[in-house]
Every structure is written in C-alpha cells, then in structure tokens.
Design a protein around this motif. Structure first.
Motif, PDB file in Angstrom:
ATOM      1  N   LEU A 214      25.861  80.559   8.527  1.00 17.80           N
ATOM      2  CA  LEU A 214      25.242  80.722   9.904  1.00 17.80           C
ATOM      3  C   LEU A 214      23.746  80.268  10.066  1.00 17.80           C
ATOM      4  O   LEU A 214      23.023  80.869  10.317  1.00 17.80           O
ATOM      5  N   VAL A 215      23.597  78.866  10.929  1.00 18.61           N
ATOM      6  CA  VAL A 215      22.396  78.488  11.554  1.00 18.61           C
ATOM      7  C   VAL A 215      21.915  78.903  12.678  1.00 18.61           C
ATOM      8  O   VAL A 215      21.278  78.812  13.656  1.00 18.61           O
ATOM      9  N   ILE A 216      23.084  78.266  13.950  1.00 16.03           N
ATOM     10  CA  ILE A 216      23.777  78.512  15.032  1.00 16.03           C
ATOM     11  C   ILE A 216      24.897  79.138  15.755  1.00 16.03           C
ATOM     12  O   ILE A 216      26.489  78.705  15.294  1.00 16.03           O
ATOM     13  N   TYR A 217      24.343  79.936  16.653  1.00 19.70           N
ATOM     14  CA  TYR A 217      26.224  80.632  17.453  1.00 19.70           C
ATOM     15  C   TYR A 217      25.783  80.427  18.211  1.00 19.70           C
ATOM     16  O   TYR A 217      24.524  80.115  19.040  1.00 19.70           O
TER      17      TYR A 217
ATOM     18  N   GLY B 219      32.308  71.937  26.012  1.00 22.41           N
ATOM     19  CA  GLY B 219      31.023  72.131  26.332  1.00 22.41           C
ATOM     20  C   GLY B 219      31.943  73.890  27.291  1.00 22.41           C
ATOM     21  O   GLY B 219      31.234  74.196  27.500  1.00 22.41           O
ATOM     22  N   SER B 220      33.701  73.762  27.432  1.00 24.73           N
ATOM     23  CA  SER B 220      33.725  75.058  27.786  1.00 24.73           C
ATOM     24  C   SER B 220      33.984  75.831  26.720  1.00 24.73           C
ATOM     25  O   SER B 220      34.240  77.151  26.711  1.00 24.73           O
ATOM     26  N   LYS B 221      33.749  75.719  25.377  1.00 20.85           N
ATOM     27  CA  LYS B 221      33.914  76.376  24.671  1.00 20.85           C
ATOM     28  C   LYS B 221      32.719  76.961  23.643  1.00 20.85           C
ATOM     29  O   LYS B 221      31.158  76.245  23.774  1.00 20.85           O
ATOM     30  N   SER B 222      32.017  78.530  23.133  1.00 24.51           N
ATOM     31  CA  SER B 222      31.200  78.390  22.243  1.00 24.51           C
ATOM     32  C   SER B 222      31.289  77.566  20.793  1.00 24.51           C
ATOM     33  O   SER B 222      31.943  77.820  19.886  1.00 24.51           O
ATOM     34  N   VAL B 223      29.762  77.337  20.670  1.00 24.47           N
ATOM     35  CA  VAL B 223      29.798  75.867  19.575  1.00 24.47           C
ATOM     36  C   VAL B 223      29.199  76.466  18.177  1.00 24.47           C
ATOM     37  O   VAL B 223      28.025  77.482  18.895  1.00 24.47           O
ATOM     38  N   HIS B 224      30.083  77.010  16.932  1.00 24.74           N
ATOM     39  CA  HIS B 224      28.990  77.224  15.664  1.00 24.74           C
ATOM     40  C   HIS B 224      28.267  76.803  15.304  1.00 24.74           C
ATOM     41  O   HIS B 224      29.690  75.941  14.483  1.00 24.74           O
ATOM     42  N   TRP B 225      27.753  76.519  14.287  1.00 29.30           N
ATOM     43  CA  TRP B 225      27.096  75.141  13.013  1.00 29.30           C
ATOM     44  C   TRP B 225      26.920  76.425  12.311  1.00 29.30           C
ATOM     45  O   TRP B 225      26.161  77.481  11.655  1.00 29.30           O
ATOM     46  N   TYR B 226      27.288  75.666  11.277  1.00 29.61           N
ATOM     47  CA  TYR B 226      27.221  76.556   9.107  1.00 29.61           C
ATOM     48  C   TYR B 226      26.148  74.928   8.559  1.00 29.61           C
ATOM     49  O   TYR B 226      26.496  74.042   8.887  1.00 29.61           O
ATOM     50  N   GLN B 227      25.100  76.317   7.565  1.00 27.67           N
ATOM     51  CA  GLN B 227      24.933  75.135   6.762  1.00 27.67           C
ATOM     52  C   GLN B 227      25.472  75.224   5.700  1.00 27.67           C
ATOM     53  O   GLN B 227      25.737  76.480   4.831  1.00 27.67           O
ATOM     54  N   GLN B 228      25.816  74.767   4.385  1.00 28.83           N
ATOM     55  CA  GLN B 228      26.278  74.651   3.227  1.00 28.83           C
ATOM     56  C   GLN B 228      25.416  73.438   2.615  1.00 28.83           C
ATOM     57  O   GLN B 228      25.771  72.637   2.137  1.00 28.83           O
ATOM     58  N   LYS B 229      24.976  74.663   1.172  1.00 32.51           N
ATOM     59  CA  LYS B 229      23.679  73.152   0.296  1.00 32.51           C
ATOM     60  C   LYS B 229      25.015  73.918  -1.017  1.00 32.51           C
ATOM     61  O   LYS B 229      25.962  74.429  -1.368  1.00 32.51           O
ATOM     62  N   PRO B 230      25.113  72.167  -1.978  1.00 28.89           N
ATOM     63  CA  PRO B 230      25.775  72.733  -3.098  1.00 28.89           C
ATOM     64  C   PRO B 230      25.776  73.512  -4.035  1.00 28.89           C
ATOM     65  O   PRO B 230      24.209  74.359  -4.416  1.00 28.89           O
ATOM     66  N   GLY B 231      27.084  73.980  -3.966  1.00 25.95           N
ATOM     67  CA  GLY B 231      27.190  75.621  -4.733  1.00 25.95           C
ATOM     68  C   GLY B 231      27.253  76.326  -3.890  1.00 25.95           C
ATOM     69  O   GLY B 231      26.751  77.502  -4.865  1.00 25.95           O
TER      70      GLY B 231
ATOM     71  N   ASP C 170      22.250  79.330  19.778  1.00 24.21           N
ATOM     72  CA  ASP C 170      21.383  80.856  19.612  1.00 24.21           C
ATOM     73  C   ASP C 170      20.982  80.708  17.699  1.00 24.21           C
ATOM     74  O   ASP C 170      21.829  80.553  16.886  1.00 24.21           O
ATOM     75  N   ARG C 171      20.304  81.286  17.115  1.00 19.34           N
ATOM     76  CA  ARG C 171      19.707  81.531  16.062  1.00 19.34           C
ATOM     77  C   ARG C 171      20.307  82.782  15.331  1.00 19.34           C
ATOM     78  O   ARG C 171      19.179  83.955  16.215  1.00 19.34           O
TER      79      ARG C 171
ATOM     80  N   ARG D  65      13.293  75.646  14.106  1.00 13.92           N
ATOM     81  CA  ARG D  65      13.387  73.457  14.344  1.00 13.92           C
ATOM     82  C   ARG D  65      15.034  73.558  14.198  1.00 13.92           C
ATOM     83  O   ARG D  65      15.172  72.750  14.435  1.00 13.92           O
ATOM     84  N   PHE D  66      15.816  75.005  13.926  1.00 11.73           N
ATOM     85  CA  PHE D  66      17.311  74.285  14.323  1.00 11.73           C
ATOM     86  C   PHE D  66      17.344  74.902  15.869  1.00 11.73           C
ATOM     87  O   PHE D  66      16.944  75.427  16.222  1.00 11.73           O
ATOM     88  N   SER D  67      17.842  74.407  16.339  1.00  9.18           N
ATOM     89  CA  SER D  67      18.302  74.155  17.760  1.00  9.18           C
ATOM     90  C   SER D  67      20.077  73.546  17.661  1.00  9.18           C
ATOM     91  O   SER D  67      20.629  72.418  17.400  1.00  9.18           O
TER      92      SER D  67
END
Lengths: 110, 122
Positions: A45-48, A28-40, A52-53, A60-62
């Motif tokens: 980047l979906v959340i930073y 919780g004290s860090k900034s988390v980023h999320w990535y989506q990877q589809k095959p191939g 944030d989007r 729909r992504f949060s």
C-alpha cells in the motif's frame, strides 16, 4: 459492476515525474487506494484515502482524486520505483459492497 | 511486526477442492476485517472475498460466489478459504490481506502475505 481503467504502461526517465491514472465513473466520490507491486513480491500500500501515505512511504509518492480520474504521482523517479501499480476502491454503492481493482499499470524507468 | 503466512496451495484437478489458510500475528486479529486477493500468472490483482472482524459479514466476488467459503478463527488468529468446484480460471497466487482500519469495512489493505500458489489443471 464498477470498473477502474488504468493505462497498461507508463515510462519515465530517472529524476522525472511519473503520473499513473485511474479512471472510473464519478471516482471522485470514492476513496482510492494505490498499491505498488514489484516482481515476485506481494503488493504494498503506497497511498490510501486518495492522498494519504502510510508510514515509510516516501513523500515522492502522492495522490489526487477528482471527477472521473484519480492520479498517483511519483516525483524524482528512481530505478527502484519500477513496478506495477494498482488502484483500488471499495464500491459501497452496490449490495453487497465489494472491492474493485484497476487492471494495473507497469511503470518503466528508462 | 505484522505477519501473514498463507499455506495450503498446490495442484488440483478441475472440479476438485482445496483449503487455504492464513496465519496472522503481530496485531489484534479479531479487530480487523480480512480478505483474499488472487493474481493469475502474468495478470493483475483480483479481489476474491472478505470477512468482517466478527465473521458477521461475508463478501464474495461474483466469480467465486457459491463455490468459495471464507471463514476465520479469532481464537487461533487464522483466516481460511475453502475452495470447491475449482476450474482452470482459479489458477493464481492467493494472497491474504489485512484491512487497514480497526472494526471497519475491508476497504483497503495495509499488510499482505507472500501468497500461496493454486494450480488447477488436468
């Protein structure tokens, strides 16, 4: 070194809500980023900054981040959301700082 | 449109060397930190190395420190990764990735290339 822990898989029916967690000590004290990877494909980047989007990512992504767990939430899941999801932080508590990825979660749409 | 195009991948024997390149376009290359991230076959993402916008700060994963060297040519919009003393564990798709924030730490990545495959095998 800092460790991020993700469940290997999450399954959800179309139209339902998927939650992908990312555990880390005091994340919780860090900034988390999320990535989506589809095959191939390259990761997307979906959340930073926890919740944030980037432009073009559906509402729909949060994201949320508190305590020892960050969570990516996808509402009204669609078949096209099926992918691997990775959380990531910038660990600046060490010298030199470095980038840390979680092990990834495979989202299956039933 | 931001584009990152990796090249230089291929097959090499253990102990060998390879140099990867990433050609960037569509943004002010000299203003952004750049990074390399790899993905072994069937595995997750692993950060490899990052370089600040002005090349003053380099960052390496422990797994490649002392063997890999990251560099950039801001006049040619090019990022490079010199890989020496390669082992089978270095086999992966190598992605070039752009830092999201201008003149900042390479904390997250808003654009990625399509990757180049490096295979280390005898």
């Amino acid at each position: 070194s800092y460790v991020l822990t993700q469940p290997p898989s999450v399954s959800v029916a179309p139209g339902e809500t998927a939650r992908v967690t990312c555990g880390g000590h005091d994340i919780g004290s860090k900034s988390v980023h999320w990535y989506q990877q589809k095959p191939g494909q390259a990761p997307l980047l979906v959340i930073y900054y926890d919740s944030d989007r980037p432009s073009g990512i559906p509402e729909r992504f949060s994201g949320a981040n508190s305590g020892n767990t960050a969570t990516l939430t996808i509402t009204r899941v669609e078949a096209g959301d099926e992918a691997d999801f990775y959380c990531q932080v910038w660990d600046s508590n060490i010298d030199p700082p470095n980038v840390v990825f979680g092990g990834g979660t495979k989202l299956t749409v039933l | 449109e931001v584009q990152l195009v990796e090249s230089g991948g291929g097959s090499v024997q253990p102990g060998g060397s390879l140099r990867l390149s990433c050609a960037a376009s569509g943004f002010t290359f000299r203003s952004y930190a750049m990074s390399w991230v790899r993905q072994a076959p069937g595995k997750g993402l692993e950060w490899v190395s990052s370089l600040s916008d002005s090349s003053t700060i380099t960052y390496y994963a422990d797994s490649v420190k002392g063997r890999f060297t990251i560099s950039r040519d801001n006049s040619r919009n090019k990022l490079s990764l010199q890989m020496n003393s390669l082992t089978v564990e270095d086999t992966a798709v190598y992605y070039c990735a752009k830092g999201r924030i201008e003149v900042a730490d390479p904390a997250d990545f808003d654009y990625w290339g399509q990757g180049t495959l490096v295979t280390v095998s005898s």
